[in-house]
Write an enzyme that holds these catalytic residues in place. Sequence first.
Site, PDB file in Angstrom:
ATOM      1  N   ASP A 165      16.741  -2.194  22.076  1.00  0.00           N
ATOM      2  CA  ASP A 165      17.960  -1.460  22.440  1.00  0.00           C
ATOM      3  C   ASP A 165      18.702  -2.201  23.546  1.00  0.00           C
ATOM      4  OD1 ASP A 165      17.233   0.490  20.700  1.00  0.00           O
ATOM      5  OD2 ASP A 165      16.495   1.884  22.229  1.00  0.00           O
ATOM      6  N   GLY A 186       0.781  -1.234   0.000  1.00  0.00           N
ATOM      7  CA  GLY A 186       0.000   0.000   0.000  1.00  0.00           C
ATOM      8  C   GLY A 186       0.810   1.280   0.000  1.00  0.00           C
ATOM      9  N   HIS A 217      13.098   9.832  22.356  1.00  0.00           N
ATOM     10  CA  HIS A 217      13.867   8.598  22.365  1.00  0.00           C
ATOM     11  C   HIS A 217      14.848   8.562  21.176  1.00  0.00           C
ATOM     12  CE1 HIS A 217      14.224   4.119  23.081  1.00  0.00           C
ATOM     13  NE2 HIS A 217      14.648   4.204  21.832  1.00  0.00           N
ATOM     14  N   GLU A 218      14.314   8.785  19.977  1.00  0.00           N
ATOM     15  CA  GLU A 218      15.174   8.731  18.788  1.00  0.00           C
ATOM     16  C   GLU A 218      16.175   9.873  18.782  1.00  0.00           C
ATOM     17  OE1 GLU A 218      15.372   6.120  17.070  1.00  0.00           O
ATOM     18  OE2 GLU A 218      13.577   5.210  17.923  1.00  0.00           O
ATOM     19  N   THR A 220       3.098  -0.303  -7.054  1.00  0.00           N
ATOM     20  CA  THR A 220       2.418  -0.517  -8.327  1.00  0.00           C
ATOM     21  C   THR A 220       2.174   0.815  -9.025  1.00  0.00           C
ATOM     22  OG1 THR A 220       1.303  -2.364  -7.267  1.00  0.00           O
ATOM     23  CG2 THR A 220       0.434  -1.651  -9.374  1.00  0.00           C
TER      24      THR A 220
END
Length: 511
Positions: free
Chosen positions: A397, A105, A321-322, A109
């Site tokens: 982690d 999705g 966090h990231e 295509t």
Amino acid sequence: MLIASPWSWLHDIPRIAERWLPLMFFLCMVAIVYLLWRTLSVMPRVRPTHVEPGSRESVSLADVAGVTEAKAELQEVIDFLKDPKRFEQLGAKVPKGILLYGPPGTGKTLLAKGVAGESGARFFSQSASAFVEMFVGLGAARMRKLFDEARKRAPSIIFIDELDAVGAARTGQGFTREQDQTLNQLLVELDGFSPSDQVVVMAASNRLQDLDPALLRPGRFDRQMLVGPPDLLGREAILHVHTRNKPLAADVDLAVFARQTSGLTGADLANIANEAAIFAGRRGAQYVSAADFDSAIERVVAGLQQKKVLTEKERRILAFHEAGHALMSHLMGEIAPVQKVTIVSRGTALGYTLNLPSEDRYLETKEELVDMLKIALAGRAAEQVVFGRVTNGAASDLEKATEIARAMVFEWGMSDVVSSRTLRADNYALSEETKRTRDIEQARLTDEAYAEAVRLLEKHRAPLDRLTVALLEKETINREEVLHLLSDVEPESRASETVGTPRVISLPSEA
Ligand code: ADP
Ligand code: MG
Ligand code: ZN
């Protein structure tokens, strides 16, 4: 009075049968031929979809939004199909096999169709599962026919959807001879291209790792492009595409809906736009309103329970966090530069920070490994620093950190406390005592790295916030942007301090 028995006609049957036998035989033959024809006529159903350039089904690349990188790369293919001589003159080889991979999705295509539409090429599309047939050899024959046809009617694009159906790595089990033959035929066709064939083969697959490596060799599907879920701007662009022909009320701000649909794919967003219009239609309204969109998002998201759509609060935690990982990578200097940070969820990962080793590394010092520990634990450390508590989102982690620390103590002899004996070989001979001291040592390594990560993030709180804000705004930030945002932050790695000047020993030259 003689009355004919009502059953007397029964005596006539043999005579009648004799007379009509040839006709009955003929009718039977007709029935058999008819049934055969019916069976064979199923074949056209699995014939490739075929879109002529300029026809109504033709798609332009403008209909595909949010996949800017793949689109930019595919431009080359479009140029080639439009004017192959330009490239031939220069002796350039344009990629003939392109693999689009990513979750369902996301527009694979659609992209392939778009390339055909833009370049005026015929589009032949076939799902690989259609090649998997009951009869050995039929799939292979079909594959050959598809390529022949595309060559004959070049310029054309062959699109093979769900490539895994024939191209899954051969594990020895569950893979039939038929699939094998079809895959082999595909390889033969891919190898059999002459550069003058104006044919480009595109394929789609959900996962790159599952494919037979033979497919990915040079000259085959050697160009691979990730088509992932869209980021914030991408989602807004996709919503624009799918509301182009819908009258929107003045209160509709697509940016707001893009913000609420983190983690959803293009297909989900198309679905939302459609549902919103349906809600408006049911109200008998002239315009699709913001409330219609709200209901549509609610409905579509509810239908996608497996997909992760984060709450605003979760998004903030994830962003911090990231940002923690990214900032720590930056602080640790050269060991693992940040390539990309994102809070767009993919697969089981809510978000991730992609590190790229600056050079191929085979040897790491103990100090560098400790830095790696800090980077791995920095996500959780950031949660601790900002929110004063940690979530259960850092399991992988922790796993990674544990693995590094364990190898350091048990395999690589990198501990100040216990001997440098590797314990990999004599794992079984480990006394309880030895095992305990090493476990404690391993825990000490991770705990210290975590404490150091917390200390560093507290010290650099301002850049941490800056990264987080950027992440919440754009969802994906690349290397340049990270470097720009952290331009005033000096690396603090201990690893670089401890690297001494290597002693170069001159070896006797080989005679
Ligand atoms: P895939 O092949 O990756 O599974 P599709 O190309 O079949 O996905 O996408 C299904 C539908 O979702 C498309 O027909 C289109 O309406 C919508 N869609 C998906 N991705 C996009 C995108 N990037 N831009 C616009 N529409 C998209
Ligand atoms: Mg598809
Ligand atoms: Zn993490």
